[in-house]
Scaffold this active site. Sequence first.
Site, PDB file in Angstrom:
ATOM      1  N   ASN A   5       0.872  -1.177   0.000  1.00  0.00           N
ATOM      2  CA  ASN A   5       0.000   0.000   0.000  1.00  0.00           C
ATOM      3  C   ASN A   5       0.909   1.227   0.000  1.00  0.00           C
ATOM      4  O   ASN A   5       1.520   1.544   1.018  1.00  0.00           O
ATOM      5  CB  ASN A   5      -0.888  -0.032   1.256  1.00  0.00           C
ATOM      6  CG  ASN A   5      -1.714   1.229   1.413  1.00  0.00           C
ATOM      7  OD1 ASN A   5      -1.758   2.087   0.515  1.00  0.00           O
ATOM      8  ND2 ASN A   5      -2.376   1.364   2.543  1.00  0.00           N
ATOM      9  N   TRP A   6       0.988   1.851  -1.156  1.00  0.00           N
ATOM     10  CA  TRP A   6       1.928   2.976  -1.288  1.00  0.00           C
ATOM     11  C   TRP A   6       1.383   4.259  -0.649  1.00  0.00           C
ATOM     12  O   TRP A   6       2.081   5.261  -0.593  1.00  0.00           O
ATOM     13  CB  TRP A   6       2.269   3.209  -2.767  1.00  0.00           C
ATOM     14  CG  TRP A   6       3.100   2.114  -3.373  1.00  0.00           C
ATOM     15  CD1 TRP A   6       3.528   0.966  -2.753  1.00  0.00           C
ATOM     16  CD2 TRP A   6       3.601   2.047  -4.717  1.00  0.00           C
ATOM     17  NE1 TRP A   6       4.267   0.204  -3.629  1.00  0.00           N
ATOM     18  CE2 TRP A   6       4.322   0.837  -4.848  1.00  0.00           C
ATOM     19  CE3 TRP A   6       3.507   2.875  -5.842  1.00  0.00           C
ATOM     20  CZ2 TRP A   6       4.952   0.452  -6.031  1.00  0.00           C
ATOM     21  CZ3 TRP A   6       4.129   2.499  -7.032  1.00  0.00           C
ATOM     22  CH2 TRP A   6       4.843   1.302  -7.116  1.00  0.00           C
ATOM     23  N   LYS A   7       0.131   4.228  -0.230  1.00  0.00           N
ATOM     24  CA  LYS A   7      -0.512   5.411   0.380  1.00  0.00           C
ATOM     25  C   LYS A   7      -0.282   6.644  -0.506  1.00  0.00           C
ATOM     26  O   LYS A   7      -0.182   6.492  -1.711  1.00  0.00           O
ATOM     27  CB  LYS A   7       0.005   5.592   1.816  1.00  0.00           C
ATOM     28  CG  LYS A   7      -0.160   4.311   2.646  1.00  0.00           C
ATOM     29  CD  LYS A   7       0.039   4.508   4.125  1.00  0.00           C
ATOM     30  CE  LYS A   7      -0.136   3.172   4.846  1.00  0.00           C
ATOM     31  NZ  LYS A   7      -0.004   3.272   6.298  1.00  0.00           N
ATOM     32  N   HIS A  91      -9.425   1.129   5.141  1.00  0.00           N
ATOM     33  CA  HIS A  91      -8.132   1.331   5.807  1.00  0.00           C
ATOM     34  C   HIS A  91      -8.329   2.274   6.995  1.00  0.00           C
ATOM     35  O   HIS A  91      -9.143   3.191   6.943  1.00  0.00           O
ATOM     36  CB  HIS A  91      -7.121   1.913   4.822  1.00  0.00           C
ATOM     37  CG  HIS A  91      -5.723   1.898   5.361  1.00  0.00           C
ATOM     38  ND1 HIS A  91      -5.267   2.837   6.254  1.00  0.00           N
ATOM     39  CD2 HIS A  91      -4.706   1.018   5.170  1.00  0.00           C
ATOM     40  CE1 HIS A  91      -4.019   2.544   6.578  1.00  0.00           C
ATOM     41  NE2 HIS A  91      -3.648   1.449   5.928  1.00  0.00           N
ATOM     42  N   GLU A  93      -6.701   4.674   8.027  1.00  0.00           N
ATOM     43  CA  GLU A  93      -6.521   6.100   7.697  1.00  0.00           C
ATOM     44  C   GLU A  93      -7.796   6.672   7.077  1.00  0.00           C
ATOM     45  O   GLU A  93      -8.155   7.829   7.303  1.00  0.00           O
ATOM     46  CB  GLU A  93      -5.299   6.259   6.775  1.00  0.00           C
ATOM     47  CG  GLU A  93      -4.002   6.054   7.562  1.00  0.00           C
ATOM     48  CD  GLU A  93      -2.865   5.427   6.782  1.00  0.00           C
ATOM     49  OE1 GLU A  93      -2.891   5.433   5.539  1.00  0.00           O
ATOM     50  OE2 GLU A  93      -1.924   4.911   7.436  1.00  0.00           O
ATOM     51  N   GLU A 163      -5.013  -4.869  10.662  1.00  0.00           N
ATOM     52  CA  GLU A 163      -4.005  -3.827  10.839  1.00  0.00           C
ATOM     53  C   GLU A 163      -4.273  -3.081  12.144  1.00  0.00           C
ATOM     54  O   GLU A 163      -5.071  -2.138  12.165  1.00  0.00           O
ATOM     55  CB  GLU A 163      -4.056  -2.840   9.668  1.00  0.00           C
ATOM     56  CG  GLU A 163      -3.788  -3.463   8.320  1.00  0.00           C
ATOM     57  CD  GLU A 163      -3.251  -2.446   7.318  1.00  0.00           C
ATOM     58  OE1 GLU A 163      -2.240  -2.753   6.675  1.00  0.00           O
ATOM     59  OE2 GLU A 163      -3.821  -1.353   7.186  1.00  0.00           O
ATOM     60  N   ILE A 168       0.511   0.830  12.829  1.00  0.00           N
ATOM     61  CA  ILE A 168       0.629   1.385  11.480  1.00  0.00           C
ATOM     62  C   ILE A 168       1.547   2.606  11.481  1.00  0.00           C
ATOM     63  O   ILE A 168       1.267   3.606  12.135  1.00  0.00           O
ATOM     64  CB  ILE A 168      -0.754   1.757  10.906  1.00  0.00           C
ATOM     65  CG1 ILE A 168      -1.609   0.498  10.738  1.00  0.00           C
ATOM     66  CG2 ILE A 168      -0.608   2.496   9.588  1.00  0.00           C
ATOM     67  CD1 ILE A 168      -3.016   0.759  10.233  1.00  0.00           C
ATOM     68  N   GLY A 169       2.647   2.485  10.756  1.00  0.00           N
ATOM     69  CA  GLY A 169       3.569   3.604  10.587  1.00  0.00           C
ATOM     70  C   GLY A 169       4.282   4.015  11.866  1.00  0.00           C
ATOM     71  O   GLY A 169       4.885   5.091  11.922  1.00  0.00           O
ATOM     72  N   SER A 209       3.747  -1.864  10.346  1.00  0.00           N
ATOM     73  CA  SER A 209       5.201  -1.866  10.602  1.00  0.00           C
ATOM     74  C   SER A 209       5.882  -3.180  10.222  1.00  0.00           C
ATOM     75  O   SER A 209       6.839  -3.603  10.879  1.00  0.00           O
ATOM     76  CB  SER A 209       5.498  -1.492  12.057  1.00  0.00           C
ATOM     77  OG  SER A 209       5.089  -0.156  12.307  1.00  0.00           O
ATOM     78  N   GLY A 230       2.984  -1.004   4.278  1.00  0.00           N
ATOM     79  CA  GLY A 230       3.047   0.415   3.932  1.00  0.00           C
ATOM     80  C   GLY A 230       4.478   0.825   3.641  1.00  0.00           C
ATOM     81  O   GLY A 230       5.010   0.570   2.556  1.00  0.00           O
ATOM     82  N   GLY A 231       5.135   1.426   4.623  1.00  0.00           N
ATOM     83  CA  GLY A 231       6.483   1.986   4.446  1.00  0.00           C
ATOM     84  C   GLY A 231       7.483   1.078   3.742  1.00  0.00           C
ATOM     85  O   GLY A 231       8.185   1.517   2.824  1.00  0.00           O
TER      86      GLY A 231
END
Length: 250
Positions: A5-7, A91, A93, A163, A168-169, A209, A230-231
């Site tokens: 997920n490149w967000k 998601h 977010e 998640e 997350i992040g 993460s 994600g990251g």
Amino acid sequence: MLAGNWKMNKTPSEAQLFANTLVNALAGFNSFDIYIAPVFVALDRVREVVSSSNIKLAAQNMYYEDSGAFTGEVAPKMLKELKVEAVILGHSERRKIFGESDELINKKVKKALAEGLTPIFCIGETLEERQKGLTFCVLEKQIREGLNGINAEDVKKVVIAYEPVWAIGTGVVATPQQAQEAHEFVRELLSKMYGIDIAEAVTILYGGSVTPENFFGLFIKPDIDGALVGGASLKESFVELAKIMAKIIG
Ligand code: 13P
């Protein structure tokens, strides 16, 4: 399944360039599905790059109507024309920043299924909810409301991504035990709702993460069928994650 997920990262040209790197680096990984989810405006350019590779395209969101006065929204048919095969829905977010409710997410999941898109349906508790001992309660509500009205045949096509919001992040990954416990709970709930065979057929991803350093311990757990990343999906580390999956799957 391994999904990136490149967000809201990478311009269309940056996305195209990185997709090209991934196409080369991930060629030959065929024992699991690999998805990347760039921003909407990069989908077309990324599609050109991945079209004859083993990398599939996902979107990060969609609306549940076909067309009309819905400023800023994107319809499933528009995604399908760009060869998008899956869509991330609900998601955390989107839930938190954009106020998406379980009811709205349910409409989107149903619409994705009706259009032949694979919903990657996200659930997860906040830190506060976990500390209050409400994790299973929150997950049950999100699942029951998010999958409301979806029959057994269709639910098999849904990918669930657990998640935990606190992971997350943040760099604070769930321990393999914490993740497995949540995944097992989700699978048991699906079993109660749809029967054991259906529950076992559903793919349940862990997200939050995930890095090459912690992924092995997570992916070897029996109810963890892959990751929504994600990251670490924005860099070469995504390839390292694929290598770990390939090693475990054999
Ligand atoms: P991070 O891997 O950056 O924690 O993000 C996880 C996520 O939200 C994937 O959808």
